[in-house]
Design a protein around this motif. Sequence first.
Motif, short mmCIF file in Angstrom:
data_model
loop_
_atom_site.label_atom_id
_atom_site.label_comp_id
_atom_site.label_asym_id
_atom_site.label_seq_id
_atom_site.Cartn_x
_atom_site.Cartn_y
_atom_site.Cartn_z
N ASP A 1 -0.52 91.06 73.29
CA ASP A 1 -0.47 90.64 71.88
C ASP A 1 -0.51 89.13 71.68
OD1 ASP A 1 -0.27 93.32 71.33
OD2 ASP A 1 1.81 93.25 70.69
N THR A 2 -0.53 88.32 72.75
CA THR A 2 -0.52 86.87 72.56
C THR A 2 -1.70 86.18 73.22
OG1 THR A 2 0.79 86.46 74.54
CG2 THR A 2 2.01 86.74 72.50
N GLY A 3 -2.29 86.81 74.23
CA GLY A 3 -3.36 86.16 74.96
C GLY A 3 -2.79 85.12 75.90
N PRO A 4 -3.61 84.12 76.28
CA PRO A 4 -3.15 83.14 77.26
C PRO A 4 -2.01 82.26 76.74
CG PRO A 4 -5.46 82.74 76.64
CD PRO A 4 -4.97 83.90 75.84
N VAL A 5 -1.05 82.04 77.62
CA VAL A 5 0.10 81.19 77.32
C VAL A 5 0.26 80.21 78.48
CG1 VAL A 5 2.60 81.17 76.95
CG2 VAL A 5 1.23 83.07 76.05
N PHE A 6 0.41 78.94 78.15
CA PHE A 6 0.67 77.94 79.20
C PHE A 6 2.14 78.01 79.58
CE2 PHE A 6 -3.11 76.28 77.17
CZ PHE A 6 -3.85 75.82 78.24
N ASN B 1 8.27 79.58 71.83
CA ASN B 1 9.01 80.82 72.05
C ASN B 1 8.48 81.52 73.30
OD1 ASN B 1 10.87 81.67 69.70
ND2 ASN B 1 9.06 80.85 68.65
N HIS B 2 9.36 82.25 73.99
CA HIS B 2 8.88 83.12 75.05
C HIS B 2 7.91 84.09 74.40
CE1 HIS B 2 8.64 86.25 78.05
NE2 HIS B 2 9.20 85.43 78.92
N PRO B 3 6.78 84.39 75.03
CA PRO B 3 5.80 85.29 74.41
C PRO B 3 6.33 86.67 74.07
CG PRO B 3 4.84 84.14 76.28
CD PRO B 3 6.30 83.82 76.28
N LEU B 4 7.43 87.09 74.70
CA LEU B 4 8.00 88.40 74.42
C LEU B 4 9.24 88.32 73.52
CD1 LEU B 4 7.56 89.98 77.96
CD2 LEU B 4 6.12 90.29 75.93
N ALA B 5 9.54 87.12 73.00
CA ALA B 5 10.67 86.97 72.08
C ALA B 5 10.42 87.82 70.83
CB ALA B 5 10.85 85.50 71.68
N GLY C 1 9.16 76.89 80.68
CA GLY C 1 8.81 76.62 79.29
C GLY C 1 7.49 77.30 78.97
N TYR C 2 7.31 77.63 77.70
CA TYR C 2 6.11 78.34 77.25
C TYR C 2 5.45 77.55 76.13
CZ TYR C 2 8.29 82.01 79.91
OH TYR C 2 8.85 82.72 80.92
N LEU C 3 4.12 77.52 76.13
CA LEU C 3 3.36 76.79 75.12
C LEU C 3 2.18 77.66 74.68
CD1 LEU C 3 3.18 73.36 76.99
CD2 LEU C 3 4.69 73.91 75.06
N ARG C 4 2.17 77.99 73.39
CA ARG C 4 1.04 78.69 72.79
C ARG C 4 0.50 77.82 71.68
NH1 ARG C 4 2.65 84.36 70.65
NH2 ARG C 4 4.51 83.12 70.53
N PHE C 5 -0.81 77.71 71.60
CA PHE C 5 -1.43 76.80 70.63
C PHE C 5 -2.24 77.57 69.60
CE2 PHE C 5 -1.19 74.61 74.75
CZ PHE C 5 -0.26 73.64 74.41
N THR C 6 -2.05 77.21 68.33
CA THR C 6 -2.83 77.80 67.24
C THR C 6 -3.18 76.69 66.25
OG1 THR C 6 -0.79 78.36 66.05
CG2 THR C 6 -1.76 80.11 67.41
N ASN C 7 -4.04 77.01 65.31
CA ASN C 7 -4.41 76.07 64.24
C ASN C 7 -4.77 74.69 64.79
OD1 ASN C 7 -3.75 78.13 62.40
ND2 ASN C 7 -1.61 77.49 62.41
#
Length: 170
Positions: free
Chosen positions: A117-122, A149-153, A132-138
Amino acid sequence: CAMIFLSGCASQQPVVKAGDRVKVHYSVSLPGGDPFESTRNGTPIEFTAGSGSVVKGFDNAVIGMRPGETRVVTISPEDAYGPYQQSMVNTLDTESVKKTLTELNQTGNLGVVNFPDTGPVFIWTTENQTTGYLRFTNITAETTTVDENHPLAGKDLVFEITLVEIIPGQ
């Protein structure tokens, strides 16, 4: 009589108690989904039950299990990766984000994983040795929204856990 006594003892398999070192196989999925992580075709994980080295709900689920037993448990966000926190989502200067990613990459401290549900996460290791987790949008030339946030939070997780062994003599 001794034979009956011994056969009675053999059926009394030990159960996991907090502090026991255990090996388990597991798979994890989102409710209604396919497993996205599993040790079933590999090496079981080893940890001390009740030590907090795995998520709380997983830790609690192995307590009381017997070798060979399998349990399927649904773990709430509070007992897994916590609730989703909007305060961990920020809009930052795109050039600053690029600079930080370049620095992390140059030090070998940057990886990428895929979550459902999130795709790639750094992922990266923080100064206090946590992940640490980094997801980028916009993403625009000026700004990028960064979600730490943790991708499974905020997600319920379904674990199928099989106790392989309780490791004797710790």
